[in-house]
Design a protein around this motif. Sequence first.
Motif, PDB file in Angstrom:
ATOM      1  N   SER A 295      47.513 -81.184  29.185  1.00 56.24           N
ATOM      2  CA  SER A 295      48.390 -80.023  29.284  1.00 56.24           C
ATOM      3  C   SER A 295      47.823 -78.976  30.245  1.00 56.24           C
ATOM      4  O   SER A 295      48.490 -77.996  30.574  1.00 56.24           O
ATOM      5  CB  SER A 295      48.603 -79.395  27.911  1.00 56.24           C
ATOM      6  N   GLU A 296      46.578 -79.183  30.690  1.00 52.86           N
ATOM      7  CA  GLU A 296      45.928 -78.279  31.642  1.00 52.86           C
ATOM      8  C   GLU A 296      45.392 -79.078  32.823  1.00 52.86           C
ATOM      9  O   GLU A 296      45.230 -80.295  32.747  1.00 52.86           O
ATOM     10  CB  GLU A 296      44.769 -77.528  30.971  1.00 52.86           C
ATOM     11  N   LEU A 297      45.106 -78.393  33.906  1.00 51.38           N
ATOM     12  CA  LEU A 297      44.493 -79.048  35.056  1.00 51.38           C
ATOM     13  C   LEU A 297      43.089 -79.522  34.703  1.00 51.38           C
ATOM     14  O   LEU A 297      42.316 -78.794  34.070  1.00 51.38           O
ATOM     15  CB  LEU A 297      44.419 -78.087  36.242  1.00 51.38           C
ATOM     16  N   LEU A 298      42.759 -80.749  35.113  1.00 57.42           N
ATOM     17  CA  LEU A 298      41.377 -81.184  34.980  1.00 57.42           C
ATOM     18  C   LEU A 298      40.477 -80.211  35.754  1.00 57.42           C
ATOM     19  O   LEU A 298      40.868 -79.719  36.805  1.00 57.42           O
ATOM     20  CB  LEU A 298      41.218 -82.605  35.539  1.00 57.42           C
ATOM     21  N   PRO A 299      39.296 -79.886  35.193  1.00 56.56           N
ATOM     22  CA  PRO A 299      38.565 -80.604  34.145  1.00 56.56           C
ATOM     23  C   PRO A 299      38.899 -80.215  32.706  1.00 56.56           C
ATOM     24  O   PRO A 299      38.231 -80.655  31.787  1.00 56.56           O
ATOM     25  CB  PRO A 299      37.107 -80.255  34.455  1.00 56.56           C
TER      26      PRO A 299
ATOM     27  N   ASP B  72      36.853 -89.050  33.000  1.00 56.78           N
ATOM     28  CA  ASP B  72      37.939 -88.359  33.719  1.00 56.78           C
ATOM     29  C   ASP B  72      37.400 -87.282  34.660  1.00 56.78           C
ATOM     30  O   ASP B  72      37.999 -86.214  34.807  1.00 56.78           O
ATOM     31  CB  ASP B  72      38.920 -87.725  32.720  1.00 56.78           C
ATOM     32  N   SER B  73      36.283 -87.554  35.307  1.00 52.06           N
ATOM     33  CA  SER B  73      35.605 -86.511  36.085  1.00 52.06           C
ATOM     34  C   SER B  73      35.630 -86.750  37.592  1.00 52.06           C
ATOM     35  O   SER B  73      35.021 -85.990  38.347  1.00 52.06           O
ATOM     36  CB  SER B  73      34.149 -86.390  35.627  1.00 52.06           C
TER      37      SER B  73
ATOM     38  N   LYS C   4      40.539 -83.534  46.014  1.00 49.14           N
ATOM     39  CA  LYS C   4      40.368 -82.219  45.397  1.00 49.14           C
ATOM     40  C   LYS C   4      39.267 -82.329  44.345  1.00 49.14           C
ATOM     41  O   LYS C   4      39.350 -83.160  43.429  1.00 49.14           O
ATOM     42  CB  LYS C   4      41.672 -81.766  44.740  1.00 49.14           C
ATOM     43  N   LYS C   5      38.243 -81.523  44.464  1.00 44.69           N
ATOM     44  CA  LYS C   5      37.178 -81.489  43.470  1.00 44.69           C
ATOM     45  C   LYS C   5      37.686 -80.830  42.184  1.00 44.69           C
ATOM     46  O   LYS C   5      38.514 -79.926  42.229  1.00 44.69           O
ATOM     47  CB  LYS C   5      35.975 -80.702  43.995  1.00 44.69           C
ATOM     48  N   GLN C   6      37.189 -81.296  41.060  1.00 44.19           N
ATOM     49  CA  GLN C   6      37.510 -80.640  39.796  1.00 44.19           C
ATOM     50  C   GLN C   6      36.662 -79.366  39.682  1.00 44.19           C
ATOM     51  O   GLN C   6      35.435 -79.425  39.787  1.00 44.19           O
ATOM     52  CB  GLN C   6      37.252 -81.575  38.622  1.00 44.19           C
ATOM     53  N   ILE C   7      37.334 -78.254  39.452  1.00 43.49           N
ATOM     54  CA  ILE C   7      36.664 -76.958  39.479  1.00 43.49           C
ATOM     55  C   ILE C   7      36.754 -76.283  38.115  1.00 43.49           C
ATOM     56  O   ILE C   7      37.783 -76.313  37.456  1.00 43.49           O
ATOM     57  CB  ILE C   7      37.316 -76.043  40.543  1.00 43.49           C
TER      58      ILE C   7
END
Length: 314
Positions: free
Chosen positions: A118-122, A153-154, A201-204
């Motif tokens: 429901s949210e952007l990773l991470p 999931d990283s 896109k890096k996970q931030i």
Amino acid sequence: MSQNNLNKIVLVGCTEYGYNLYKPLIDNKLINISCIVTLNQRQAEQYQVSGYKDLSLLVNYEILVYYPNSYTLKDEQDLNFFIEQKFDLMVMGGWQRIIPDNILQTLKYGGLGLHGSSELLPQGRGRSPVNWSLIEGKKRFLIHLFFLNHGIDSGDIIDIEDFDINEYDTCKTIYYKIAILSRRMIINNLNKIFNNQIILKKQIGKSSHYPKRTANDGLIFWETMSVFEIHNFIRALTKPYPGAFTFFNKSKVYIWKAQIFDTRIVYYGNKYGEIVEVFESGDFIVNCREGLLLVNEYEGFEPISGHIFLDRLK
């Protein structure tokens, strides 16, 4: 010629979601696969896979199907299989295990993972994100296509799509939506991957993880949960999952489908979890905090007005 047709692609999955994701890709020849890695019935029972589907049903005898020795793919024979096959790309859908590094290293372009939250990773990494999003009453869901790495999931994100979680959704309909958008992302990005045209896109930011859910986590607590929480709970855990349940004397009762009936009609003096109406159809109403719940689909008992559901065997 599409780069898709020049590369060896292996699909990995063992659930209905994976089946719904891959079937149109294969039927419409949108992806040229070399192999499917899936589990057989015995393995699915051993590993308690919810919503199991043998993905060998997707293909004919001309396509290689591999049943691994281990769901984790950590068996030496499984590694040797990937070394021998020299796949260019792996695509995962419905496989609840991390792919080992030594197998990822056998892939020319790497492995593609799909994860919803429901949210952007991470935010929202981990297990059972569909169930948790419904239980928590979330209103949207995002699908991330990313490169697999050694983490949960990283990996770096390739693409993102999102959709609404509406009042009619259950875990099953959400998986339908996930399959549709996951398929689109795979189609839109395959040739970009093969031509090294992807902008990653890096996970931030700070990560969060959903914990794993088990069948025993489906118990309804009538005394403390509101009618809204119970409704979300039931639609989050309905088929293909093990289901929300309660107890009626010595019987375990599964509730597969229900709806919020009303929040203004009040049964004064009745307890939470008490059946207050039973209709000719078999539908019944349960008194809950903040309203009434109409139960439409269930198994394990015959409803009787005045009886009270429990959170343990009596």
